[in-house]
Enzyme design. Sequence first.
Site, PDB file in Angstrom:
ATOM      1  N   HIS A 137       0.433  -3.570   7.350  1.00  0.00           N
ATOM      2  CA  HIS A 137       0.677  -2.120   7.438  1.00  0.00           C
ATOM      3  C   HIS A 137      -0.314  -1.407   8.350  1.00  0.00           C
ATOM      4  O   HIS A 137      -0.124  -0.238   8.685  1.00  0.00           O
ATOM      5  CB  HIS A 137       0.595  -1.468   6.051  1.00  0.00           C
ATOM      6  CG  HIS A 137       1.625  -1.956   5.089  1.00  0.00           C
ATOM      7  ND1 HIS A 137       2.969  -1.897   5.367  1.00  0.00           N
ATOM      8  CD2 HIS A 137       1.514  -2.530   3.855  1.00  0.00           C
ATOM      9  CE1 HIS A 137       3.648  -2.399   4.344  1.00  0.00           C
ATOM     10  NE2 HIS A 137       2.790  -2.803   3.415  1.00  0.00           N
ATOM     11  N   ASP A 174       7.029 -10.459   3.137  1.00  0.00           N
ATOM     12  CA  ASP A 174       6.521  -9.450   2.196  1.00  0.00           C
ATOM     13  C   ASP A 174       7.667  -8.470   1.902  1.00  0.00           C
ATOM     14  O   ASP A 174       8.544  -8.272   2.739  1.00  0.00           O
ATOM     15  CB  ASP A 174       5.348  -8.713   2.847  1.00  0.00           C
ATOM     16  CG  ASP A 174       4.629  -7.759   1.912  1.00  0.00           C
ATOM     17  OD1 ASP A 174       3.539  -8.110   1.442  1.00  0.00           O
ATOM     18  OD2 ASP A 174       5.157  -6.639   1.666  1.00  0.00           O
ATOM     19  N   HIS A 176       7.497  -5.284   1.588  1.00  0.00           N
ATOM     20  CA  HIS A 176       7.357  -4.014   2.316  1.00  0.00           C
ATOM     21  C   HIS A 176       7.561  -4.247   3.807  1.00  0.00           C
ATOM     22  O   HIS A 176       7.260  -5.324   4.319  1.00  0.00           O
ATOM     23  CB  HIS A 176       5.954  -3.424   2.095  1.00  0.00           C
ATOM     24  CG  HIS A 176       5.627  -3.147   0.669  1.00  0.00           C
ATOM     25  ND1 HIS A 176       4.911  -4.034  -0.118  1.00  0.00           N
ATOM     26  CD2 HIS A 176       5.931  -2.085  -0.127  1.00  0.00           C
ATOM     27  CE1 HIS A 176       4.765  -3.521  -1.324  1.00  0.00           C
ATOM     28  NE2 HIS A 176       5.382  -2.343  -1.371  1.00  0.00           N
ATOM     29  N   TYR A 307       1.655  -8.884  -6.269  1.00  0.00           N
ATOM     30  CA  TYR A 307       0.870  -8.161  -7.267  1.00  0.00           C
ATOM     31  C   TYR A 307       1.114  -8.596  -8.704  1.00  0.00           C
ATOM     32  O   TYR A 307       0.471  -8.088  -9.606  1.00  0.00           O
ATOM     33  CB  TYR A 307       1.086  -6.651  -7.087  1.00  0.00           C
ATOM     34  CG  TYR A 307       0.814  -6.266  -5.647  1.00  0.00           C
ATOM     35  CD1 TYR A 307      -0.487  -6.230  -5.162  1.00  0.00           C
ATOM     36  CD2 TYR A 307       1.861  -6.051  -4.734  1.00  0.00           C
ATOM     37  CE1 TYR A 307      -0.750  -5.953  -3.822  1.00  0.00           C
ATOM     38  CE2 TYR A 307       1.610  -5.764  -3.405  1.00  0.00           C
ATOM     39  CZ  TYR A 307       0.300  -5.730  -2.947  1.00  0.00           C
ATOM     40  OH  TYR A 307       0.049  -5.480  -1.625  1.00  0.00           O
TER      41      TYR A 307
HETATM   42  N1  Q9C Z   1       6.018   2.790  -5.281  1.00  0.00           N
HETATM   43  C1  Q9C Z   1       1.143  -4.591   0.779  1.00  0.00           C
HETATM   44  O1  Q9C Z   1       1.933  -5.161   0.066  1.00  0.00           O
HETATM   45  N2  Q9C Z   1       2.468   1.822  -2.443  1.00  0.00           N
HETATM   46  N3  Q9C Z   1       0.955  -3.269   0.702  1.00  0.00           N
HETATM   47  C2  Q9C Z   1       3.847   2.039  -2.427  1.00  0.00           C
HETATM   48  C3  Q9C Z   1       5.744   2.648  -3.898  1.00  0.00           C
HETATM   49  C4  Q9C Z   1       1.861   1.151  -1.319  1.00  0.00           C
HETATM   50  C5  Q9C Z   1       1.732  -2.473  -0.193  1.00  0.00           C
HETATM   51  C6  Q9C Z   1       4.291   2.867  -3.589  1.00  0.00           C
HETATM   52  C7  Q9C Z   1       2.162  -0.315  -1.269  1.00  0.00           C
HETATM   53  C8  Q9C Z   1       1.383  -1.036  -0.198  1.00  0.00           C
HETATM   54  C9  Q9C Z   1       0.285  -5.363   1.712  1.00  0.00           C
HETATM   55 ZN    ZN Z   2       3.887  -5.802   0.335  1.00  0.00          ZN
END
Ligand code: Q9C
Ligand code: ZN
Length: 618
Positions: A137, A174, A176, A307
Amino acid sequence: MASSTALVYDEEMTSYKLLWDNAECAIENPERISISYKSLQHYGLVERCLQLPVREATEEEITIIHSPEYLEVVKSTQTMDVEELRKTSEKYIAAFFHPNSYRCAKLSLGGTLQLVDAVMSGDVRNGLALIRPPGHHSQPSESNGFCVFNNVAVAAKYAKTKYNLQRILIVDWDIHHGQGIQNIFEDDPSVLYFSWHRYEHGSFWPNLRESDYDFIGKGKGTGYNINLPWNQTGMSNGDYIAAFFHVLLPLAFEFNPDLVLVSAGYDSGIGDPEGCMHATPECFSHLTHLLMHVGNGKLCVVLEGGYHLRSLAESVSMTVKTLLGDPLPRLSGEMAPCFSALESIQNTRHVHAPYWKCMLHDETRLIQEPSTKGLSTAYPSHTDASTVDEFLENHMKKILYAIPLSTTCVLSPGADTSRLPTNVQVEECTVPSEQIKGAIRVLCVGIGDLDPKLSSTNDGKTFMLIISEDKPSERVHSDYQCFLQWNENLGEGSSFFYALFRFILPLAYSYQPDLIIITVENNRSIGTKDILLLTSLLQGLSQGAVLSIVPESEPELTEALCNVLAGCHSTMDFGPYKPPTEECVHDLKDEAVSMEKEWKLLQCFGGLPYLLEESLTS
Ligand code: Q9C
Ligand code: ZN
């Protein structure tokens, strides 16, 4: 070559954490990598890898992508107090800094570059970097989504320059969207970026319009950015594998990269509170195995998100086990993409068709009004994390339990045993005990002219796939036999990869054989490399139980096949490749459409959503 797989890990990367209350950021914790490392130890995988030390990335390396001003900001967080850290973090979206963040970000990036060097120098074939902070990101001048430096983006540019590479493939599994990577390479045709991500028509983070399927790159880079947005949660193994077969892999083979980098986030796995998807750990074995056949096998897997600790740890372990060459567990679950996944796949294919020769003759329609539009896709009451722990405990036992088998393979009554050697022994194949007791499903792949009567059984225990120059004139219709006309002009590149990814593998994964028998006849119509690639990929099914029967007149093929079957590939180079002809594409589509009702991973030819739309509008 000391070991074929490198592992990058250092406990020091657990030395930073969130110092204040913030539910959004709390999930990116030090245990993510320490527990994953423990799991690798538990499976005995650590000592089988070449353990590579991390190092700090240099300022020069960091600024391959990042601005000197941003580097100074990150550097300055080393001496900040909590209040200052918090203030600095708030300048960015979903970011947090700790006094050790800068040091760990340098180790994380440096570790990634160590992995790239080990793979590119030939010390190892592939490897995984178990690192944090993640990277995909991060922007040239911004921290974002827990990411500080863009590890994979820097690695791609670093590898390109240092090893003079022409083409790099980045696969971002991933959950995202790696918008940082997309922005950095959007006009660069030398880096093909593929990302699937939870999107829900833009309602999921990072809520960007440019994460949708129709953002395909800019300028010279047009066609080299592939977004596959998921508009529903709950995507499973069947959806992910279909996306690989029908979108990523054909393009990856046409692209023919010199190196493959994976932005390996495991938040696309089951139990993850962010992704809310259902892919089980062995799915990552299969994704990894498929990617091991792209880019001469030069594969660097770099951790991003993930996570749910248990899910992350098991999925990381399955990835490393596969990189090491172990047989794959059977891919569990229904081998069918869901309707929303089919829609996403079709739209991504549609917008890329003009830019890729292997998609040129597609003729699929754009789905303007996806079935999920306007629907709330609330995840069926957040699955409790401990329920997933329990599920995984059981699941891993089930999929990893296999016993060695040292007897003769059982052939179905329909098979012509006169063609087999009299002493068929498969001493090294392993078949799970439950499958021995139950029905054994055999996938027979005949290469060359075979008697269609061979496949007369219709009891579901044998599937006969014949790949030959001509189709038989008379043909009995059966869900358990199929003829594929594929004729390669040997020597000038092969388009067989197209038949493999879009037809043979979807069919084989849908059928789920316990044993695979590949028979090669004297008058085969596909090349040696085609057969090797086919065999190596089919080994991902049936837990590696593959038996090849080759005529004595083919000693070179025999030797090469033995190497593939024993998992010692001297080279993974199955190219060069050429696109399929229009006629081949149409034939394959006809064949797929006639079989997709029974073998659902074949559905991605655009027939199903197309028909449904028609029936709705008429
Ligand atoms: N409910 C990576 O997986 N929060 N970053 C999103 C949505 C940020 C994820 C909230 C998530 C970042 C590397
Ligand atoms: Zn992610």
